[in-house]
Design an enzyme around this catalytic site. Sequence first.
Site, PDB file in Angstrom:
ATOM      1  N   GLU A 183     -27.279  -3.115 -78.755  1.00 24.90           N
ATOM      2  CA  GLU A 183     -26.605  -3.966 -77.792  1.00 24.90           C
ATOM      3  C   GLU A 183     -27.344  -3.898 -76.467  1.00 24.90           C
ATOM      4  OE1 GLU A 183     -22.281  -3.354 -77.959  1.00 24.90           O
ATOM      5  OE2 GLU A 183     -22.293  -4.507 -76.088  1.00 24.90           O
TER       6      GLU A 183
ATOM      7  N   ARG B 295     -12.600   1.482 -72.960  1.00 23.23           N
ATOM      8  CA  ARG B 295     -12.008   1.286 -74.292  1.00 23.23           C
ATOM      9  C   ARG B 295     -11.365   2.581 -74.809  1.00 23.23           C
ATOM     10  NH1 ARG B 295     -11.399  -2.736 -78.148  1.00 23.23           N
ATOM     11  NH2 ARG B 295     -12.490  -4.468 -77.205  1.00 23.23           N
TER      12      ARG B 295
ATOM     13  N   GLU C 218     -15.158  -3.647 -86.318  1.00 30.01           N
ATOM     14  CA  GLU C 218     -14.977  -2.277 -85.871  1.00 30.01           C
ATOM     15  C   GLU C 218     -13.714  -1.562 -86.377  1.00 30.01           C
ATOM     16  OE1 GLU C 218     -15.718  -3.844 -81.848  1.00 30.01           O
ATOM     17  OE2 GLU C 218     -16.743  -1.936 -81.489  1.00 30.01           O
TER      18      GLU C 218
HETATM   19  N1  MTE Z   1     -21.851  -4.275 -90.272  1.00 35.04           N
HETATM   20  C1  MTE Z   1     -23.143  -4.175 -90.648  1.00 35.04           C
HETATM   21  N2  MTE Z   1     -23.451  -4.318 -91.938  1.00 35.04           N
HETATM   22  N3  MTE Z   1     -24.127  -3.913 -89.741  1.00 35.04           N
HETATM   23  C2  MTE Z   1     -23.854  -3.740 -88.404  1.00 35.04           C
HETATM   24  O1  MTE Z   1     -24.755  -3.506 -87.610  1.00 35.04           O
HETATM   25  N4  MTE Z   1     -22.086  -3.656 -86.656  1.00 35.04           N
HETATM   26  C3  MTE Z   1     -20.674  -3.422 -86.394  1.00 35.04           C
HETATM   27  C4  MTE Z   1     -19.808  -4.353 -87.241  1.00 35.04           C
HETATM   28  N5  MTE Z   1     -20.211  -4.292 -88.618  1.00 35.04           N
HETATM   29  C5  MTE Z   1     -22.482  -3.826 -87.979  1.00 35.04           C
HETATM   30  C6  MTE Z   1     -21.503  -4.125 -88.975  1.00 35.04           C
HETATM   31  C7  MTE Z   1     -20.308  -3.594 -85.002  1.00 35.04           C
HETATM   32  S1  MTE Z   1     -20.543  -2.303 -83.935  1.00 35.04           S
HETATM   33  C8  MTE Z   1     -19.750  -4.758 -84.533  1.00 35.04           C
HETATM   34  S2  MTE Z   1     -19.268  -4.919 -82.932  1.00 35.04           S
HETATM   35  C9  MTE Z   1     -19.535  -5.904 -85.429  1.00 35.04           C
HETATM   36  O2  MTE Z   1     -19.995  -5.666 -86.753  1.00 35.04           O
HETATM   37  C10 MTE Z   1     -20.271  -7.108 -84.827  1.00 35.04           C
HETATM   38  O3  MTE Z   1     -20.199  -8.221 -85.625  1.00 35.04           O
HETATM   39  P1  MTE Z   1     -18.967  -9.267 -85.591  1.00 35.04           P
HETATM   40  O4  MTE Z   1     -18.571  -9.412 -84.166  1.00 35.04           O
HETATM   41  O5  MTE Z   1     -19.559 -10.471 -86.156  1.00 35.04           O
HETATM   42  O6  MTE Z   1     -17.904  -8.636 -86.413  1.00 35.04           O
HETATM   43  C1  QUE Z   2     -16.023  -4.106 -75.982  1.00 38.18           C
HETATM   44  C2  QUE Z   2     -17.363  -4.258 -76.063  1.00 38.18           C
HETATM   45  C3  QUE Z   2     -18.130  -4.481 -74.903  1.00 38.18           C
HETATM   46  C4  QUE Z   2     -17.501  -4.529 -73.664  1.00 38.18           C
HETATM   47  C5  QUE Z   2     -16.144  -4.375 -73.609  1.00 38.18           C
HETATM   48  C6  QUE Z   2     -15.411  -4.171 -74.767  1.00 38.18           C
HETATM   49  C7  QUE Z   2     -19.530  -4.660 -74.943  1.00 38.18           C
HETATM   50  C8  QUE Z   2     -20.221  -4.900 -73.740  1.00 38.18           C
HETATM   51  C9  QUE Z   2     -19.536  -4.945 -72.524  1.00 38.18           C
HETATM   52  C10 QUE Z   2     -20.159  -5.206 -71.256  1.00 38.18           C
HETATM   53  C11 QUE Z   2     -19.469  -4.973 -70.087  1.00 38.18           C
HETATM   54  C12 QUE Z   2     -20.019  -5.267 -68.841  1.00 38.18           C
HETATM   55  C13 QUE Z   2     -21.280  -5.797 -68.750  1.00 38.18           C
HETATM   56  C14 QUE Z   2     -21.991  -6.023 -69.927  1.00 38.18           C
HETATM   57  C15 QUE Z   2     -21.428  -5.732 -71.155  1.00 38.18           C
HETATM   58  O1  QUE Z   2     -18.206  -4.746 -72.534  1.00 38.18           O
HETATM   59  O2  QUE Z   2     -20.116  -4.607 -76.025  1.00 38.18           O
HETATM   60  O3  QUE Z   2     -23.223  -6.543 -69.832  1.00 38.18           O
HETATM   61  O4  QUE Z   2     -21.837  -6.097 -67.549  1.00 38.18           O
HETATM   62  O5  QUE Z   2     -21.551  -5.103 -73.795  1.00 38.18           O
HETATM   63  O6  QUE Z   2     -14.088  -4.038 -74.713  1.00 38.18           O
HETATM   64  O7  QUE Z   2     -17.969  -4.185 -77.256  1.00 38.18           O
HETATM   65 MO1  MOS Z   3     -20.250  -3.143 -81.602  1.00 39.93          MO
HETATM   66  S1  MOS Z   3     -20.174  -1.202 -80.900  1.00 39.93           S
HETATM   67  O1  MOS Z   3     -19.262  -3.706 -80.237  1.00 39.93           O
HETATM   68  O2  MOS Z   3     -21.826  -3.565 -81.220  1.00 39.93           O
END
Ligand code: MTE
Ligand code: QUE
Ligand code: MOS
Length: 750
Positions: free
Chosen positions: A226, A304, A707
Amino acid sequence: MSNIDSIRHVRGESLFIDDVTLPEGVLYGYVYYSPIAHGKIQKLDFSSALKSEGVRGIFSAKDIPGENQIGGIVPDENLFAEDTVHFIGHPIAVVVADSLIHARDAVKKIKGEFKKLPATFDPRQAAKKNELIIPPRTFEIGNVDQAWGNCDYIVEDSVESGGQEHLYLETQGSVAIPIEGGGIKIISATQGPTAVQRTAARVLALPMHKVEVDVARLGGGFGGKEDQATPWAVMAALAAYKLNVAVKLILPRQEDIRLTGKRHPYSSDFKVGLNKEGKILAYQATFYQNAGAAADLSPAILDRTLFHCTNSYFVPNVRATALSCRTNLPPFTAFRGFGGPQGMFVIESAIYKAAQIMGVDPSVIQKKNLLIEGDEFPYGQKVVQPHAKKCFYEIETRFSKNEIYRKVKEFNSENKLVKKGVAVMPVCFGISFTTTFLNQASALVHIYTDGSVTISTAAVEMGQGVNAKLRIIAAKSLSISEKRIKIDSTNTSRISNTSPTAASKGADLNGFAIINACKILTERLRHVAAEELKAGASSQIEIKDEVIYHNGEKTDLTFDQLIQTAYRNRISITAQAHHSTPDIYFDTKTNKGKPFAYHVYGTAIIEVTLDCLRGTYQFDSVKVVHDFGGSIDKVVDLGQTEGGIAQGIGWMTMEELIWNDEGKLLTDALSTYKVPDVHFVPKEIRVHFLENVPNPFGPLNSKAVGEPPFMYGIGAYFALLNAMRAFKPDLKINFSAPLTPEKVLLSLYS
Ligand code: MTE
Ligand code: QUE
Ligand code: MOS
């Protein structure tokens, strides 16, 4: 189980970064990084490295044309260290050569001299020294101080949870290609193409429109790509820009494990108060988040933790404080659950300890406190869906919870050296970026004159099946066959200002954007059809399964003809649309609002068998009742659930990160860092889709799934504790994850 990429994956046809067709003369990058955890750089001598075979350049902080700054939320992170290094693995320079081997050989010839400074690795120590990334954050509801007086039981303890290596199959990497006009095209394995674009522009002092980022797919991200795909992409871009040659930079596995951030380890304190009936009246918690050496996404992750500190329970009086502590380890980062799991593990530990003292099973307390409609979360949002109880009750009925408990008890009375344990784990996870502005997306839908369709969105495919879902959404919205639809790569020139594919919101946000774009197209096509059929108002036209209806009657006009007609009539058969999640807001001063579009609920029951001579264990079964809303793709959703559970159990049990006293990661290879494999995963995983729960806040009534299932893994920890107590009733319980076989064995005989 197949998704749309499966066939190409098994044939080896899917392209990852290492498969990108390279332009002629491409060079290879290798990173030179700090060997110490904290210190001053006293001397850097590149001279013999520069003379090394095949070397074309070495770039460090002083070579940056723009800002040496890659921090997203807080501007506190350099691309390359300047005069101080803050962790082992802190990048100092990138060496570029005609082959990877030459680049690596040259790195070995760089002479660096460092003066060590005191280093901190423990978050509580960092907090004592006031080394905080941001000021402490507190979520509060009711009045805990007053509530303690009404409690029959008050229990306190501390809880440790470890980090977690993402171990995506594809390591971090990118290819940067100079393009005409002084721009740069970056092919990157990132969950956040816009973050790469913005940061590259900042470092290279270019306008964002001169940087194009393209992502075909990732071999897994799990949050680890990310924010932390960015530095490697920007290093490649910097070198490519300077040398005007394409540069490929892929981290070898061991470097990836050493240099990149992981899930945050947490150290926490709790105090929980209950009445005789097992109602939780008050809960107080302090979370010390080990943030590592820079902010990265830590502040959002910290929030979170607070959002999920009461998991699926209604607690009328809560005070939860979280501190993001700066230490001399690589910056920890997003990982599936995004701080939620760390928060939930603490309240589950509190319930476990309270249950032990009250002499009841933890599930009795869990059940008594489940959220119901109208309950208020500590952040002010109200519960609107009654699914916490539905899921829990279905565990009791469909999966015969009491029968499982009885059998475990029976087994334990008959066996001395092998014991079983069982635990229940409810989950409630809020869906939306808690940083409200990120809850937006856009889609670009092209229909070509042959009736084939290409869709671009901000969503990044990383194995989670978002492309499969988006294709279904588009096919339903246009009422055409999925076969016509291709989901294109994620590209910042086609889709601008993207939010990262994260927070499980990929399918939701981009799905809604597609629906909006398809509505525009359908509207236009109905007009064209009405004219073509001389049918009067377009409201009398319907397009269903590629057939054009007039007043409910099938017409002779085919979908292909309709597309041709629209084109010849000079009507655009391309549409772009935007979506933003309605009705969400959050006030970061009062920490109250309605940050989430909705919540995902579920409950798992987990059984384990423990070999009390060896400390080894096997999870027999995980049975889940989960709220998928109206699932868009059951196969994908099941895959996400199973994968999340395996990953969650890994975090809680076998995956252990160990650093030495100098801050060097010792578990930097698969020989020392164990992840669940096919033999370790539960023998049986059964997932029941909660029925008749359409979700009006998700596309096609679906719910996000990426997640939430991860947190069922927390139940594995408590199942294991129960098995241990069956062997050793006076077991001294430390809430300290991961509960590795080594730890299990030591505590059974201490
Ligand atoms: N599943 C696979 N196979 N590979 C991944 O990298 N990432 C997870 C989840 N499932 C992931 C996964 C995470 S951290 C997130 S936030 C979500 O997929 C992101 O995808 P979505 O928003 O399309 O569910
Ligand atoms: C869940 C997430 C993210 C989040 C908040 C959530 C995330 C993320 C950011 C974020 C926040 C501030 C920023 C930025 C990103 O917030 O993935 O660039 O300026 O990147 O509740 O998964
Ligand atoms: Mo998932 S930890 O929000 O890429």
